[in-house]
Write a protein that holds these residues in place. Structure first.
Motif, PDB file in Angstrom:
ATOM      1  N   UNK A 265      55.441  58.329  52.857  1.00  0.00           N
ATOM      2  CA  UNK A 265      55.942  56.824  53.133  1.00  0.00           C
ATOM      3  C   UNK A 265      57.619  56.890  53.049  1.00  0.00           C
ATOM      4  N   UNK A 266      58.253  57.721  52.218  1.00  0.00           N
ATOM      5  CA  UNK A 266      59.749  57.540  52.393  1.00  0.00           C
ATOM      6  C   UNK A 266      60.421  57.771  53.645  1.00  0.00           C
ATOM      7  N   UNK A 267      59.677  58.941  54.228  1.00  0.00           N
ATOM      8  CA  UNK A 267      60.226  59.439  55.755  1.00  0.00           C
ATOM      9  C   UNK A 267      59.988  58.285  56.641  1.00  0.00           C
ATOM     10  N   UNK A 268      58.903  57.498  56.379  1.00  0.00           N
ATOM     11  CA  UNK A 268      58.637  56.441  57.516  1.00  0.00           C
ATOM     12  C   UNK A 268      59.318  55.082  57.073  1.00  0.00           C
ATOM     13  N   UNK A 269      59.814  54.960  56.028  1.00  0.00           N
ATOM     14  CA  UNK A 269      60.849  53.886  55.363  1.00  0.00           C
ATOM     15  C   UNK A 269      62.137  54.103  56.031  1.00  0.00           C
ATOM     16  N   UNK A 270      62.497  55.488  55.774  1.00  0.00           N
ATOM     17  CA  UNK A 270      63.956  55.896  56.312  1.00  0.00           C
ATOM     18  C   UNK A 270      64.002  55.765  57.852  1.00  0.00           C
ATOM     19  N   UNK A 271      63.105  56.100  58.551  1.00  0.00           N
ATOM     20  CA  UNK A 271      63.353  56.433  59.687  1.00  0.00           C
ATOM     21  C   UNK A 271      63.237  54.938  60.639  1.00  0.00           C
ATOM     22  N   UNK A 272      63.139  53.942  59.785  1.00  0.00           N
ATOM     23  CA  UNK A 272      63.120  52.552  60.652  1.00  0.00           C
ATOM     24  C   UNK A 272      64.414  52.348  61.174  1.00  0.00           C
ATOM     25  N   UNK A 273      64.844  51.553  62.084  1.00  0.00           N
ATOM     26  CA  UNK A 273      65.815  51.487  62.657  1.00  0.00           C
ATOM     27  C   UNK A 273      66.992  50.893  62.033  1.00  0.00           C
ATOM     28  N   UNK A 274      66.755  49.981  60.956  1.00  0.00           N
ATOM     29  CA  UNK A 274      67.874  49.443  60.320  1.00  0.00           C
ATOM     30  C   UNK A 274      68.183  50.621  59.020  1.00  0.00           C
ATOM     31  N   UNK A 275      67.260  51.415  58.628  1.00  0.00           N
ATOM     32  CA  UNK A 275      67.543  52.349  57.366  1.00  0.00           C
ATOM     33  C   UNK A 275      68.276  53.551  58.146  1.00  0.00           C
ATOM     34  N   UNK A 276      67.787  53.860  59.295  1.00  0.00           N
ATOM     35  CA  UNK A 276      68.375  55.094  60.030  1.00  0.00           C
ATOM     36  C   UNK A 276      69.855  54.798  60.462  1.00  0.00           C
ATOM     37  N   UNK A 277      70.144  53.245  60.572  1.00  0.00           N
ATOM     38  CA  UNK A 277      71.401  52.986  61.020  1.00  0.00           C
ATOM     39  C   UNK A 277      72.389  53.127  59.521  1.00  0.00           C
ATOM     40  N   UNK A 278      71.705  52.864  58.607  1.00  0.00           N
ATOM     41  CA  UNK A 278      72.452  52.903  57.118  1.00  0.00           C
ATOM     42  C   UNK A 278      72.838  54.313  57.092  1.00  0.00           C
ATOM     43  N   UNK A 279      71.944  55.459  57.222  1.00  0.00           N
ATOM     44  CA  UNK A 279      72.128  56.674  57.072  1.00  0.00           C
ATOM     45  C   UNK A 279      73.075  57.307  57.987  1.00  0.00           C
ATOM     46  N   UNK A 280      73.128  56.901  59.157  1.00  0.00           N
ATOM     47  CA  UNK A 280      74.040  57.322  60.114  1.00  0.00           C
ATOM     48  C   UNK A 280      75.658  56.606  59.793  1.00  0.00           C
ATOM     49  N   UNK A 281      75.656  55.607  59.465  1.00  0.00           N
ATOM     50  CA  UNK A 281      77.053  54.866  58.771  1.00  0.00           C
ATOM     51  C   UNK A 281      77.618  55.567  57.603  1.00  0.00           C
ATOM     52  N   UNK A 282      76.619  55.902  56.740  1.00  0.00           N
ATOM     53  CA  UNK A 282      76.879  56.813  55.500  1.00  0.00           C
ATOM     54  C   UNK A 282      77.383  58.069  55.778  1.00  0.00           C
ATOM     55  N   UNK A 283      76.648  58.797  56.792  1.00  0.00           N
ATOM     56  CA  UNK A 283      77.199  60.018  57.165  1.00  0.00           C
ATOM     57  C   UNK A 283      78.571  60.017  57.926  1.00  0.00           C
ATOM     58  N   UNK A 284      78.841  58.988  58.741  1.00  0.00           N
ATOM     59  CA  UNK A 284      79.826  58.500  59.612  1.00  0.00           C
ATOM     60  C   UNK A 284      81.244  58.521  58.438  1.00  0.00           C
ATOM     61  N   UNK A 285      80.882  57.708  57.382  1.00  0.00           N
ATOM     62  CA  UNK A 285      82.021  57.407  56.426  1.00  0.00           C
ATOM     63  C   UNK A 285      82.151  58.731  55.390  1.00  0.00           C
ATOM     64  N   UNK A 286      81.259  59.459  55.348  1.00  0.00           N
ATOM     65  CA  UNK A 286      81.444  60.582  54.360  1.00  0.00           C
ATOM     66  C   UNK A 286      82.194  61.771  55.222  1.00  0.00           C
ATOM     67  N   UNK A 287      81.839  61.662  56.598  1.00  0.00           N
ATOM     68  CA  UNK A 287      82.571  62.853  57.564  1.00  0.00           C
ATOM     69  C   UNK A 287      84.196  62.443  57.513  1.00  0.00           C
ATOM     70  N   UNK A 288      84.511  61.016  57.688  1.00  0.00           N
ATOM     71  CA  UNK A 288      85.753  60.625  57.750  1.00  0.00           C
ATOM     72  C   UNK A 288      86.548  61.018  56.507  1.00  0.00           C
ATOM     73  N   UNK A 289      85.797  61.096  55.267  1.00  0.00           N
ATOM     74  CA  UNK A 289      86.449  61.472  54.082  1.00  0.00           C
ATOM     75  C   UNK A 289      86.654  63.156  53.874  1.00  0.00           C
ATOM     76  N   UNK A 290      85.574  63.740  54.680  1.00  0.00           N
ATOM     77  CA  UNK A 290      85.658  65.099  54.542  1.00  0.00           C
ATOM     78  C   UNK A 290      86.884  65.477  55.525  1.00  0.00           C
ATOM     79  N   UNK A 291      87.157  65.035  56.462  1.00  0.00           N
ATOM     80  CA  UNK A 291      88.413  65.360  57.464  1.00  0.00           C
ATOM     81  C   UNK A 291      89.688  64.778  57.113  1.00  0.00           C
TER      82      UNK A 291
END
Length: 174
Positions: A148-174
């Motif tokens: 159920x967690x997998x299904x919840x996270x792969x919904x388009x709005x939550x997938x976008x939140x994950x992608x935004x999080x990873x993008x922001x975190x990557x900026x901090x790493x660089x």
């Protein structure tokens, strides 16, 4: 970008582990996310154990951290505090070089847990000057199964939140 996602839970059906595993599956091509969910395999920290070679599970954990560009930690709250297994894992890192400059961000799989998050932020900002408290992602996933967690996270709005999080975190790493 090589990211190590650490689950602070020792449960096999952990909400936090399920969240991190889904994040690892849906991460874009710019992110390689691997999940460490073996917190319960680490022996209890003792400074005496650092005098010789580290216990094998601890050495493996430290190597994974060293080889990563950044860490994501997701943890439950136990009795309004950091779970003992996660605190033990952090204790193993306190006197080690792998964690000092390592970028770290938090995810959380519950709508509650503020006391643990406050303590974890304090501890992480103490052990690493790379901790980024402003990069944080929370989902209300309590009582959901891993599927159920997998299904919840792969919904388009939550997938976008994950992608935004990873993008922001990557900026901090660089």
């Amino acid at each position: 970008m090589k990211i190590l996602a650490i689950s602070g839970s020792g449960r096999k059906e952990s909400t936090n582990t399920a969240l991190l595993k889904t994040v690892a599956k849906i991460a874009g091509p710019d992110h390689s996310v691997s999940v460490f969910s073996d917190i319960s395999e680490l022996p209890i920290f003792s400074p005496d154990a650092e005098e010789n070679s580290l216990p094998h599970p601890v050495q493996t954990f430290c190597t994974l951290i060293e080889e990563s560009d950044g860490l994501i930690i997701s943890s439950p709250e136990y009795v309004r505090a950091i779970p003992g297994g996660l605190k033990n894992a952090i204790d193993w890192l306190v006197a080690r070089e792998e964690i000092i400059e390592k970028p770290i961000a938090l995810m959380h799989a519950s709508h509650r847990g503020e006391d643990m998050l406050e303590q974890l932020r304090l501890v992480l900002s103490t052990v690493s000057n790379g901790f980024t408290p402003n990069i944080f992602l929370r989902f209300a996933l309590m009582k959901l199964s891993p599927d159920e967690i997998h299904q919840e996270i792969i919904t388009p709005p939550n997938r976008q939140k994950v992608n935004d999080f990873l993008r922001d975190f990557t900026r901090c790493i660089k």
